[in-house]
Scaffold this active site. Sequence first.
Site, PDB file in Angstrom:
ATOM      1  N   TRP A 178       1.169  -1.314   0.230  1.00 23.67           N
ATOM      2  CA  TRP A 178      -0.150   0.036   0.441  1.00 23.67           C
ATOM      3  C   TRP A 178       0.658   1.309   0.286  1.00 23.67           C
ATOM      4  O   TRP A 178       0.374   2.883  -0.224  1.00 23.67           O
ATOM      5  CB  TRP A 178      -0.911  -0.020   1.157  1.00 23.67           C
ATOM      6  CG  TRP A 178      -0.238   0.277   2.581  1.00 23.67           C
ATOM      7  CD1 TRP A 178       0.658  -0.226   3.114  1.00 23.67           C
ATOM      8  CD2 TRP A 178      -0.827   1.260   3.519  1.00 23.67           C
ATOM      9  NE1 TRP A 178       1.124   0.153   4.149  1.00 23.67           N
ATOM     10  CE2 TRP A 178       0.407   0.620   4.648  1.00 23.67           C
ATOM     11  CE3 TRP A 178      -1.495   2.107   3.498  1.00 23.67           C
ATOM     12  CZ2 TRP A 178       0.220   1.767   5.919  1.00 23.67           C
ATOM     13  CZ3 TRP A 178      -1.644   2.738   4.998  1.00 23.67           C
ATOM     14  CH2 TRP A 178      -0.398   2.272   6.107  1.00 23.67           C
ATOM     15  N   GLU A 213       0.617  -2.054  12.848  1.00 18.59           N
ATOM     16  CA  GLU A 213       0.310  -3.174  12.861  1.00 18.59           C
ATOM     17  C   GLU A 213       0.696  -4.500  14.304  1.00 18.59           C
ATOM     18  O   GLU A 213       1.160  -4.788  14.274  1.00 18.59           O
ATOM     19  CB  GLU A 213       1.874  -3.759  11.624  1.00 18.59           C
ATOM     20  CG  GLU A 213       1.806  -2.931  10.444  1.00 18.59           C
ATOM     21  CD  GLU A 213       2.894  -3.513   9.581  1.00 18.59           C
ATOM     22  OE1 GLU A 213       3.567  -3.382  10.030  1.00 18.59           O
ATOM     23  OE2 GLU A 213       2.043  -3.873   8.582  1.00 18.59           O
TER      24      GLU A 213
HETATM   25  O1  IFM Z   1       3.605  -1.377   4.208  1.00 24.12           O
HETATM   26  C1  IFM Z   1       4.747  -1.519   5.548  1.00 24.12           C
HETATM   27  C2  IFM Z   1       3.773  -1.577   6.416  1.00 24.12           C
HETATM   28  O2  IFM Z   1       3.138  -0.729   6.936  1.00 24.12           O
HETATM   29  C3  IFM Z   1       5.102  -0.888   7.507  1.00 24.12           C
HETATM   30  N1  IFM Z   1       6.176  -2.312   8.106  1.00 24.12           N
HETATM   31  C4  IFM Z   1       6.209  -2.474   6.644  1.00 24.12           C
HETATM   32  C5  IFM Z   1       5.650  -2.498   5.476  1.00 24.12           C
HETATM   33  C6  IFM Z   1       6.474  -2.398   4.031  1.00 24.12           C
HETATM   34  O3  IFM Z   1       6.999  -0.842   3.695  1.00 24.12           O
END
Ligand code: IFM
Length: 566
Positions: free
Chosen positions: A130, A272
């Site tokens: 994303w 996350e």
């Molecule tokens: O898309 C991101 C995520 O929001 C956080 N960890 C790394 C991913 C890739 O950059």
Amino acid sequence: MAQAVSCPGATVETGSKVFRISAQLEAGQSLEVCVFASLYKETDPDWADPIREAENARNAGFDRLLQEHRSAWKKLWDQVLVRIYGDEAADLALRYSMYLLLISTPFHTDKVAVPGRGLSGQVYKGAMFWDTELYMLPMYLAGLPQTARNLVRYRVNTLDGARAKAQEYGYRGAFYPWESQEDGRDSCTEYNLTDIFTGRPLRTYFRDKQIHISADVAYGIWEYFRWTGDESILLDGGAEVLLECARFLYSWSYFKNEKNRYELLDVTGADEYHERVNNDFYTNYMAKKALQAMDFAISWLSERHPQALEELLDRLDFRTDLPAILDLKEKLYVAAPDPDTGLIEQYDGHFRMEDITPEELTRRIIMPNEYLGSPVGLAVQTQVIKQADVCLITALFPGDFSPQVRRANYQYYEPRTEHGSSLSSCIYALSAVKCGLPQLAKAYFMQAATLDLKGAYKRFVGDLYIGGTHPAANGGSWMVAVRGFGGLSLEQDGIHVQPILPEDWTGIEYPLSYLGNRFRIYAGKDHITATAAPDNCRAASLFLGEECRQLSPGEQVTVRYQEVLS
Ligand code: IFM
């Protein structure tokens, strides 16, 4: 991939993998070896025989190639260059950040997008996230709309993969991959981290539960359409993606009878560290945006291309779903700010979690690099978040919230953010600008823009190396500079320029591309100058500060303005 070598004065023997170069050299004599490499993928639209191309390059010679290389870069910078005046360090940091993003850009194709770690870093297997739609697309929309189109088209090209993923989990419509490969498969694994204490694989739910990805993809298509007016994106598959993403969100949603509303349960939002929560604010808000985009697209097509719409609705067998999806659009629950505090709860029950600071959390760490998120990481039972979720929304859509609400949420969430992601600091920078706090914003901006220059980022999670360059932070820095300090936004009535500069910046200059016309904007402390490109196809109106001004092709307009700190 192929290579050709030129080495005047030597004998070159060419093998299939190695070159053997032999020459007799006097003491002090030098030998110039030039290696010409060509690299193509079979999916490249301009595919050519790599061996022939490497030989062509050798025949052209180093000096000519260098000249071509320089003029290609000049042409590129002429379209995208952003200048920050009064702060050389910021100017350099942003330029380098943009450079990293540009060298990771597949300008020539719509079969891939920009990988999450650019041209470096193995961790994400070259996958696209994303990050492209939310953090990078704005830079391309302003200077390179054709490239923006390619990036958006990549999602159209991978729609079948998204359909297959939805089916795999028992849903309908398009569930886009969290880590998207060229063919639209999801390369995100279920056990993609290792528990540092036991050495056992950890079950994470990035792949299964970050459903916001489908809303983000829809949003990207819609943003492309809003800024360029290029309706061909809708006709060439974009509308189909919007419909299929909406169908997926409907298929995931749950109608809660006693509250007369739909909810999105068991999801992971932008933060996350808190997996499998209910009604994550970022997810629900973006889902609503995606559903609105679908609705707009249907209205647009029904007015201008009714036959294409009929054909699409029939082909997707969408007519039976449509009323329910429109109902979801109206009744999807999105948490409202608390009337007393202005705070928005990140997900159901977030405020009941232990309220500690990231510093306190860090003191509880037993092993360096231990993972703080699910299932049993230290942050899970606390209010410490990895990256902006509520503030991502208030930063991206400031006009949807009062200044008090924007500030209250910034002040609440910012001290509770651990910045475990490279996507974090740019959003707090943007958020701070939108709260009228340019100095705080500047500090975060510098963190984001120098992330790769200084290499000051997290390198390991558990035993997993997550280094590499950070295209989302690169694009995010651009967003802060142009959409934040430079004050560029696209509202319902058109383009607005309302700058808020940090104290030491005297001005910022950037490109703008809108509905096929190009401009350069200079925003200084007390005036804004907009210059329309001479080859623009028609006159266009821009809101510069509080004034709406018309610019004919080639015209330059200056207005005086007063900074309004909201
Ligand atoms: O898309 C991101 C995520 O929001 C956080 N960890 C790394 C991913 C890739 O950059």
